[in-house]
Design an enzyme around this catalytic site. Structure first.
Site, PDB file in Angstrom:
ATOM      1  N   SER A 138       0.726  -1.088  -0.106  1.00  0.00           N
ATOM      2  CA  SER A 138       0.000   0.039  -0.013  1.00  0.00           C
ATOM      3  C   SER A 138       0.728   1.326  -0.232  1.00  0.00           C
ATOM      4  O   SER A 138       1.629   1.459  -0.977  1.00  0.00           O
ATOM      5  CB  SER A 138      -0.891   0.038   1.208  1.00  0.00           C
ATOM      6  OG  SER A 138      -1.782   0.922   1.117  1.00  0.00           O
ATOM      7  N   ASP A 292     -10.409  -2.764  -4.972  1.00  0.00           N
ATOM      8  CA  ASP A 292      -9.414  -1.773  -4.572  1.00  0.00           C
ATOM      9  C   ASP A 292      -9.376  -0.579  -5.202  1.00  0.00           C
ATOM     10  O   ASP A 292      -9.242  -0.684  -6.454  1.00  0.00           O
ATOM     11  CB  ASP A 292      -8.022  -2.386  -4.275  1.00  0.00           C
ATOM     12  CG  ASP A 292      -7.072  -1.607  -3.637  1.00  0.00           C
ATOM     13  OD1 ASP A 292      -7.289  -0.548  -3.339  1.00  0.00           O
ATOM     14  OD2 ASP A 292      -5.623  -1.965  -4.010  1.00  0.00           O
ATOM     15  N   HIS A 322      -8.502  -4.011  -0.759  1.00  0.00           N
ATOM     16  CA  HIS A 322      -7.311  -3.281  -0.442  1.00  0.00           C
ATOM     17  C   HIS A 322      -7.068  -3.855   1.248  1.00  0.00           C
ATOM     18  O   HIS A 322      -7.996  -3.483   1.861  1.00  0.00           O
ATOM     19  CB  HIS A 322      -7.492  -1.777  -0.389  1.00  0.00           C
ATOM     20  CG  HIS A 322      -6.245  -1.201  -0.218  1.00  0.00           C
ATOM     21  ND1 HIS A 322      -5.342  -0.862  -1.110  1.00  0.00           N
ATOM     22  CD2 HIS A 322      -5.780  -0.382   0.858  1.00  0.00           C
ATOM     23  CE1 HIS A 322      -4.181  -0.334  -0.528  1.00  0.00           C
ATOM     24  NE2 HIS A 322      -4.396  -0.184   0.589  1.00  0.00           N
TER      25      HIS A 322
END
Length: 352
Positions: A138, A292, A322
């Site tokens: 991320s 996501d 996500h």
């Protein structure tokens, strides 16, 4: 809950978020030596397999996720232990400084400095200097991409063997790409929160979040310049079937641009790096999730890398969302997609 606590004055949303995501200390791992160190004044945690090895091991530098605002060594403890055990690699997890207390480029500088220190001292950890890999999740994927670009032209350090980007956030020019609309309300990362985190990292606040979401923070000529890299046109049609029509950017607001113009710096938004840098990047692994908001960032970077002759292994979790990998073995359970995603990373590592 965080918003309620902030309104009552008990604590900020960010403080509350850090509390619930802080992770917990784990016991001894029978297969790993684990130690906390400082690399160039940056806190790190080093994971080394106890089993004997025929030769030097791979070395993995890991940058955790959390929107540059959350996350810690403890939060990703299980992920790093798993990577080290299953790939039989030395893993170095980096505790970079968090926003909003430490704004850009603090996190990037910490990750870069810790990586350079490790690269200069790999012999102390039994690591092969020809097999150093940068990995990030991320926001950590953002930092991994930025550090990889910075090191691409360095001749005084070992050349990176690979970069691993797990659903990375790579640009802040366009929050209206198809994945942002398709997944705008899908946990764990909502569309508004993605802009919130980017602004916290950049400026230490979330002012002008609405203007950034609407796209009025980028001058028309700059938007046109970067359209060759940041555009729905570069995303395969099959990813637009589920989509909502992207909104047209609203009128440009110069005052807003002045506060966020560093969004155009590749160290913050690696998708905007010039081809001269991108073509020097190492073999890459990119993991994306269908559900996501950052899916299209990964797809756009995959195309950029491939267009510049970089070998890319792409793994797409059709049922992933996500943050699914950060939930690996979380409170005693795992999402099957997260386990598959983590194993795909391990399989890639074993081939290096």
């Amino acid at each position: 809950q965080g918003k309620i606590l902030e309104k009552t004055g008990l604590c900020s949303q960010i403080t509350f978020g850090r509390y619930v995501r802080q992770g917990r200390k784990l016991g001894v791992d029978p297969k790993l030596f684990i130690q906390d160190r400082q690399f160039n004044k940056v806190p790190v945690r080093v994971y080394q397999p106890k089993a004997t090895s025929d030769g030097r091991r791979r070395g993995i530098i890991f940058f955790h996720g959390g929107g540059w605002v959350f996350g810690s060594l403890d939060t990703y403890e299980k992920v790093c232990r798993y990577l080290s055990r299953e790939s039989e690699s030395v893993v170095v997890s980096v505790q970079y400084r968090l926003a909003p207390e430490h704004k850009y480029p603090a996190a990037y500088e910490d990750c870069l400095n810790a990586t350079i220190h490790f690269m200069k001292n790999v012999e102390h950890y039994g690591v092969d200097p020809a097999r150093i890999i940068i990995c990030g999740d991320s926001a950590g994927g953002n930092l991994a991409a930025a550090v990889s670009q910075t090191l691409a032209g360095r001749s005084d350090l070992p050349k990176l063997r690979a970069q691993i980007l797990i659903y990375p956030g790579l640009q802040a020019l366009d929050f209206n790409l198809p994945s942002y609309h398709q997944n705008r309300g899908v946990p764990l990362l909502f569309r508004e929160r993605a802009a919130f985190f980017a602004l916290q990292y950049l400026n230490g606040d979330a002012l002008h979040m609405q203007e950034v979401l609407e796209g009025s923070h980028i001058p028309p000529e700059m938007r046109l310049k970067y359209r060759k890299w940041v555009s729905p046109d570069n995303i395969p049609d099959k990813f637009k079937v589920r989509g909502v029509k992207p909104l047209r950017p609203t009128d440009f607001i110069a005052e807003v641009y002045e506060t966020v113009k560093r969004f155009c710096e590749p160290n913050l938004c690696p998708l905007l790096a010039e081809d001269a840098i991108v073509h020097q990047l190492p073999e890459s692994f990119i993991l994306t999730c269908e559900y996501d908001v950052l899916r299209d960032d990964g797809l756009l970077y995959k195309k950029r890398l491939e267009d510049n002759g970089v070998r890319v292994t792409w793994y797409h979790l059709e049922d992933g969302f996500h943050g699914v990998i950060s939930l690996f073995d979380y409170c005693g359970f795992s999402f099957p997609a997260g386990k598959r995603g983590l194993d795909s990373v391990v399989n890639f590592l074993k081939g290096l």
